[in-house]
Design an enzyme around this catalytic site. Structure first.
Site, mmCIF file in Angstrom:
data_model
loop_
_atom_site.group_PDB
_atom_site.id
_atom_site.type_symbol
_atom_site.label_atom_id
_atom_site.label_comp_id
_atom_site.label_asym_id
_atom_site.label_seq_id
_atom_site.Cartn_x
_atom_site.Cartn_y
_atom_site.Cartn_z
ATOM 1 C CE LYS A 12 -7.524 12.809 -11.076
ATOM 2 N NZ LYS A 12 -7.574 12.214 -9.720
ATOM 3 C CB ALA B 217 2.540 0.716 -7.416
ATOM 4 C CB ILE C 191 -1.758 8.951 -4.703
ATOM 5 C CG1 ILE C 191 -3.136 9.341 -4.157
ATOM 6 C CG2 ILE C 191 -0.802 10.139 -4.662
ATOM 7 C CD1 ILE C 191 -3.129 9.899 -2.747
ATOM 8 C CB ALA D 167 -14.869 12.714 -4.486
ATOM 9 C CG HIS E 235 -19.843 4.669 -36.577
ATOM 10 N ND1 HIS E 235 -18.820 3.815 -36.248
ATOM 11 C CD2 HIS E 235 -19.550 5.155 -37.814
ATOM 12 C CE1 HIS E 235 -17.957 3.763 -37.251
ATOM 13 N NE2 HIS E 235 -18.373 4.571 -38.210
HETATM 14 P P1 FAD Z 1 -12.479 15.203 2.844
HETATM 15 O O1 FAD Z 1 -12.526 15.597 1.425
HETATM 16 O O2 FAD Z 1 -11.190 14.733 3.412
HETATM 17 O O3 FAD Z 1 -13.011 16.461 3.668
HETATM 18 C C1 FAD Z 1 -13.060 16.469 5.048
HETATM 19 C C2 FAD Z 1 -13.005 17.897 5.508
HETATM 20 O O4 FAD Z 1 -13.275 17.917 6.920
HETATM 21 C C3 FAD Z 1 -11.631 18.549 5.345
HETATM 22 O O5 FAD Z 1 -11.741 19.768 4.677
HETATM 23 C C4 FAD Z 1 -11.144 18.766 6.767
HETATM 24 O O6 FAD Z 1 -10.392 19.958 6.928
HETATM 25 C C5 FAD Z 1 -12.449 18.891 7.516
HETATM 26 N N1 FAD Z 1 -12.323 18.586 8.938
HETATM 27 C C6 FAD Z 1 -11.665 17.560 9.518
HETATM 28 N N2 FAD Z 1 -11.816 17.607 10.853
HETATM 29 C C7 FAD Z 1 -12.591 18.683 11.115
HETATM 30 C C8 FAD Z 1 -13.111 19.243 12.302
HETATM 31 N N3 FAD Z 1 -12.862 18.693 13.493
HETATM 32 N N4 FAD Z 1 -13.869 20.356 12.209
HETATM 33 C C9 FAD Z 1 -14.137 20.918 11.005
HETATM 34 N N5 FAD Z 1 -13.675 20.420 9.840
HETATM 35 C C10 FAD Z 1 -12.929 19.314 9.903
HETATM 36 N N6 FAD Z 1 -11.550 10.569 -5.247
HETATM 37 C C11 FAD Z 1 -12.255 10.426 -6.381
HETATM 38 O O7 FAD Z 1 -13.404 10.003 -6.326
HETATM 39 N N7 FAD Z 1 -11.721 10.769 -7.605
HETATM 40 C C12 FAD Z 1 -10.457 11.232 -7.725
HETATM 41 O O8 FAD Z 1 -10.011 11.525 -8.834
HETATM 42 C C13 FAD Z 1 -9.681 11.386 -6.542
HETATM 43 N N8 FAD Z 1 -8.423 11.870 -6.604
HETATM 44 C C14 FAD Z 1 -7.711 12.038 -5.456
HETATM 45 C C15 FAD Z 1 -6.409 12.492 -5.565
HETATM 46 C C16 FAD Z 1 -5.639 12.660 -4.426
HETATM 47 C C17 FAD Z 1 -4.235 13.176 -4.559
HETATM 48 C C18 FAD Z 1 -6.215 12.374 -3.146
HETATM 49 C C19 FAD Z 1 -5.409 12.583 -1.900
HETATM 50 C C20 FAD Z 1 -7.501 11.902 -3.044
HETATM 51 C C21 FAD Z 1 -8.263 11.712 -4.201
HETATM 52 N N9 FAD Z 1 -9.567 11.218 -4.149
HETATM 53 C C22 FAD Z 1 -10.270 11.042 -5.292
HETATM 54 C C23 FAD Z 1 -10.204 10.856 -2.864
HETATM 55 C C24 FAD Z 1 -11.150 11.979 -2.416
HETATM 56 O O9 FAD Z 1 -10.420 13.183 -2.315
HETATM 57 C C25 FAD Z 1 -11.787 11.624 -1.082
HETATM 58 O O10 FAD Z 1 -12.405 10.358 -1.179
HETATM 59 C C26 FAD Z 1 -12.840 12.645 -0.704
HETATM 60 O O11 FAD Z 1 -12.274 13.926 -0.611
HETATM 61 C C27 FAD Z 1 -13.491 12.270 0.636
HETATM 62 O O12 FAD Z 1 -14.447 13.217 0.964
HETATM 63 P P2 FAD Z 1 -14.855 13.531 2.479
HETATM 64 O O13 FAD Z 1 -15.861 14.611 2.396
HETATM 65 O O14 FAD Z 1 -15.203 12.270 3.156
HETATM 66 O O15 FAD Z 1 -13.534 14.048 3.183
HETATM 67 P P1 NAI Z 2 -3.816 3.226 -2.374
HETATM 68 O O1 NAI Z 2 -4.457 2.427 -1.318
HETATM 69 O O2 NAI Z 2 -4.477 3.394 -3.676
HETATM 70 O O3 NAI Z 2 -2.370 2.626 -2.684
HETATM 71 C C1 NAI Z 2 -1.392 2.507 -1.712
HETATM 72 C C2 NAI Z 2 -0.351 1.512 -2.215
HETATM 73 O O4 NAI Z 2 0.747 1.573 -1.335
HETATM 74 C C3 NAI Z 2 -0.871 0.083 -2.225
HETATM 75 O O5 NAI Z 2 -0.581 -0.515 -3.461
HETATM 76 C C4 NAI Z 2 -0.128 -0.552 -1.074
HETATM 77 O O6 NAI Z 2 0.118 -1.929 -1.250
HETATM 78 C C5 NAI Z 2 1.164 0.250 -1.074
HETATM 79 N N1 NAI Z 2 1.867 0.257 0.207
HETATM 80 C C6 NAI Z 2 1.327 0.333 1.443
HETATM 81 N N2 NAI Z 2 2.316 0.322 2.382
HETATM 82 C C7 NAI Z 2 3.488 0.250 1.700
HETATM 83 C C8 NAI Z 2 4.836 0.211 2.099
HETATM 84 N N3 NAI Z 2 5.184 0.239 3.381
HETATM 85 N N4 NAI Z 2 5.786 0.134 1.149
HETATM 86 C C9 NAI Z 2 5.454 0.099 -0.174
HETATM 87 N N5 NAI Z 2 4.172 0.126 -0.606
HETATM 88 C C10 NAI Z 2 3.200 0.205 0.312
HETATM 89 O O7 NAI Z 2 -3.486 4.626 -1.675
HETATM 90 P P2 NAI Z 2 -3.035 6.023 -2.277
HETATM 91 O O8 NAI Z 2 -2.470 5.886 -3.630
HETATM 92 O O9 NAI Z 2 -2.229 6.645 -1.203
HETATM 93 O O10 NAI Z 2 -4.402 6.790 -2.400
HETATM 94 C C11 NAI Z 2 -5.249 6.900 -1.261
HETATM 95 C C12 NAI Z 2 -6.667 6.830 -1.656
HETATM 96 O O11 NAI Z 2 -7.066 8.053 -2.240
HETATM 97 C C13 NAI Z 2 -7.005 5.788 -2.706
HETATM 98 O O12 NAI Z 2 -7.179 4.504 -2.148
HETATM 99 C C14 NAI Z 2 -8.269 6.317 -3.249
HETATM 100 O O13 NAI Z 2 -9.314 5.931 -2.397
HETATM 101 C C15 NAI Z 2 -8.076 7.806 -3.180
HETATM 102 N N6 NAI Z 2 -7.654 8.298 -4.491
HETATM 103 C C16 NAI Z 2 -8.520 8.150 -5.538
HETATM 104 C C17 NAI Z 2 -8.173 8.570 -6.787
HETATM 105 C C18 NAI Z 2 -9.114 8.344 -7.902
HETATM 106 O O14 NAI Z 2 -10.264 8.010 -7.653
HETATM 107 N N7 NAI Z 2 -8.706 8.525 -9.159
HETATM 108 C C19 NAI Z 2 -6.898 9.240 -7.054
HETATM 109 C C20 NAI Z 2 -6.059 9.314 -5.891
HETATM 110 C C21 NAI Z 2 -6.447 8.871 -4.662
#
Ligand code: FAD
Ligand code: NAI
Length: 479
Positions: A60, A195, A198, A334, A458
């Site tokens: 973000k 698409a 991410i 999250a 508004h």
């Molecule tokens: P995680 O955040 O993955 O945390 C798990 C933690 O456990 C990690 O720090 C890891 O190191 C630790 N861990 C793992 N194994 C062990 C172990 N054995 N011992 C100790 N520690 C360990 N979600 C949203 O809602 N809004 C968004 O805008 C959004 N944007 C995203 C953008 C990107 C690029 C990505 C990749 C994800 C995004 N997400 C977003 C998804 C969001 O990040 C996850 O859904 C969320 O972080 C999940 O939380 P969690 O606590 O389950 O796991």
């Molecule tokens: P995603 O599940 O959103 O999208 C993955 C895309 O890849 C799908 O459209 C799928 O059909 C496609 N795909 C899968 N295999 C493929 C292949 N072999 N070739 C071409 N396309 C293929 O997963 P993404 O974008 O990796 O994000 C992971 C997760 O992280 C999301 O599902 C979401 O839960 C979380 N996230 C949330 C955000 C938010 O809340 N704003 C921002 C970023 C991630």
């Protein structure tokens, strides 16, 4: 003697750290284990998980910076503002993002101290169970081991990027989310596989900064999880912005050489294609992370996709062991992980919290933003339930026009007989904040008439929500 706690949380992501804080607030002696240093220069574990370190927060920050850059270089002209000599310092932009991440992860250290949560640095693995206690071994970065025991263990180990077998990720040229947040320069040509959320968010970041972005998607439909009308509008707007999509593809060989990346793929018509790019992002979903947990030691099971099996209350089949967030089935978000963390801590002390999974909002932080809660029209249609819809465009809203952000619309779907809101779908400026009203409405089982009758400020974007609710009853006032 080994340390013993009421609650030990494994993983300090948004699920784990929130669970630990809530458990401590409820008077339980609580520890949280985290071992991942992410980019910490000293190799010390960083708190906040994927979300704070390599997910929600850094993405973000980059979206905000790239939005300002695009405004300055392309959109301020219509406001009568001329910006001469706008230039981009990618290193500074990435450093700003890193500064925000540092601040946020440091903030959790403070919150742990304030709430008396013990941080156990290292990776956790199950040892076994005796006398109603679960033993967990923590191995720190120097290989030092400690075993602690707990009445309750909450597994919150999150997820990691899914990789494709034929695509080696080095996080320099071929990147998952971690590398894609840290490019040192804007690639001239950027390829993205997937698409999804991410692909769209990070594809938008680098496109706004000047990259030519092509996104290859396996599914023939664009944004299949979103409401069809929203997905159609989104594709139209993103293509207008310059994102290129090829849907229904099958990825073949991916070759990296000094010149860049060559992605061989077959398009929807079955024709062989090649995408040449300087960098490639692989964003094809995430997989649950149970690496090294030694779940077998206590008999916790995973399903066929690797997620930990839990009941509706996030309990595993093993007494005293719970799991939350990305490591269990459900949306990988999250706020879903956080809500489960709070709920499990409260269940441990005997409270009866409830999470309505139908009311968990989704947001995609593109421009315009996309947000929804509840069911899509397609899902409702298949269910056979009679429904009515109301839609209202931002184009007819004075605030949106004033902001020069008038793309998109709000769509409200309600039960045909009771008028209960079944889903709200937004594509437009501020959708991430606007959707909160719909979440509250659905949590309270509101009707579309309830939103239509509530006074909205508004001029504000929220009036579009009200007009869409009015439109359900065919009585929008400004259209
Ligand atoms: P995680 O955040 O993955 O945390 C798990 C933690 O456990 C990690 O720090 C890891 O190191 C630790 N861990 C793992 N194994 C062990 C172990 N054995 N011992 C100790 N520690 C360990 N979600 C949203 O809602 N809004 C968004 O805008 C959004 N944007 C995203 C953008 C990107 C690029 C990505 C990749 C994800 C995004 N997400 C977003 C998804 C969001 O990040 C996850 O859904 C969320 O972080 C999940 O939380 P969690 O606590 O389950 O796991
Ligand atoms: P995603 O599940 O959103 O999208 C993955 C895309 O890849 C799908 O459209 C799928 O059909 C496609 N795909 C899968 N295999 C493929 C292949 N072999 N070739 C071409 N396309 C293929 O997963 P993404 O974008 O990796 O994000 C992971 C997760 O992280 C999301 O599902 C979401 O839960 C979380 N996230 C949330 C955000 C938010 O809340 N704003 C921002 C970023 C991630």
């Amino acid at each position: 003697m080994s340390q013993s706690f009421d609650v030990v949380v494994i993983g300090a992501g948004p699920g784990g750290y929130i669970a630990a804080i809530r458990a401590a607030q409820l008077g339980l002696s609580t520890a949280c284990i985290e071992g991942n240093p992410y980019d910490d220069p000293k190799g010390e574990p960083r708190l906040g998980g994927t979300c704070l370190n390599v997910g929600c927060i850094p993405s973000k920050a980059l979206l905000a910076s790239s939005h300002h850059y695009e405004d300055a270089t392309q959109h301020l002209g219509e406001h009568g503002i001329t910006v001469k000599g706008a230039s981009l310092d990618v290193a500074k932009l990435v450093a700003r993002k890193n500064g925000i991440v540092d601040k946020m992860t440091g903030g959790i250290q403070y919150l742990f101290k304030k709430n008396k949560v013990t941080l156990l640095k290292g990776y956790g693995a199950f040892v076994g169970q005796t006398d109603g206690l679960t033993q967990v071994k923590i191995t720190d970065k120097d290989g030092k081991e400690e075993v602690v025991s707990a009445k309750n263990v909450i597994i919150a180990t999150g997820s990691k990027a899914r990789h494709l077998p034929m695509v080696a990720v080095d996080n320099k040229i071929v990147c998952d989310n971690e590398g894609a947040l840290n490019f040192d320069a804007v690639p001239k040509k950027l390829g993205v596989i997937g698409a999804g959320v991410i692909g769209l968010e990070l594809g938008s970041v680098w496109r706004r900064l000047g990259a030519e972005v092509t996104i290859l998607e396996a599914m023939p439909a664009f944004l299949g999880a979103a409401d069809g009308a929203i997905a159609k509008e989104a594709k139209k707007l993103f293509e207008k912005q310059g994102l290129k999509f090829d849907l229904g593809v099958s990825i073949g060989d991916v070759k990296v050489d000094k010149k860049g990346v060559k992605v061989a793929y077959t398009n929807a018509k079955g024709e062989a294609q090649t995408l040449d790019c300087d960098k490639l992002i692989v964003s094809v979903g995430r997989v649950p992370n149970t690496d090294g947990l030694n779940l077998e030691a206590i008999g916790v099971k995973t399903n066929e996709r690797g997620f930990i099996e839990v009941n509706h209350d996030c309990q595993t089949a093993v007494a005293g062991v719970w799991a939350i967030g990305d490591v269990i089935p459900g949306p990988m978000l999250a706020h879903k992980a956080e809500d489960e963390g709070v709920a499990v801590a409260e269940r441990i002390v005997g409270q009866k919290p409830h999470i309505d999974y139908n009311c968990i909002p989704w947001v995609i932080y593109t421009s315009p933003e996309i947000a929804w809660v509840g069911q899509t029209e397609e899902v409702i249609k298949v269910s056979g339930r009679a429904y009515k819809t109301g839609q209202f465009p931002f184009m007819a809203n004075g605030r949106a026009l004033g902001m020069a952000s008038a793309d998109g619309f709000v769509k409200v779907i309600a039960d045909a007989t009771t008028d209960e809101i079944l889903g709200v779908h937004i594509i437009g400026a501020g959708a991430s904040d606007l959707i909160a009203e719909a979440v509250v409405a659905m949590e309270f089982k509101a009707s579309s008439e309830d939103i239509a009758r509530i006074c909205h400020p508004h001029p504000s974007l929220s009036e579009v929500m009200r007009e869409a609710a009015l439109a359900v009853d065919k009585r929008a006032l400004n259209m």
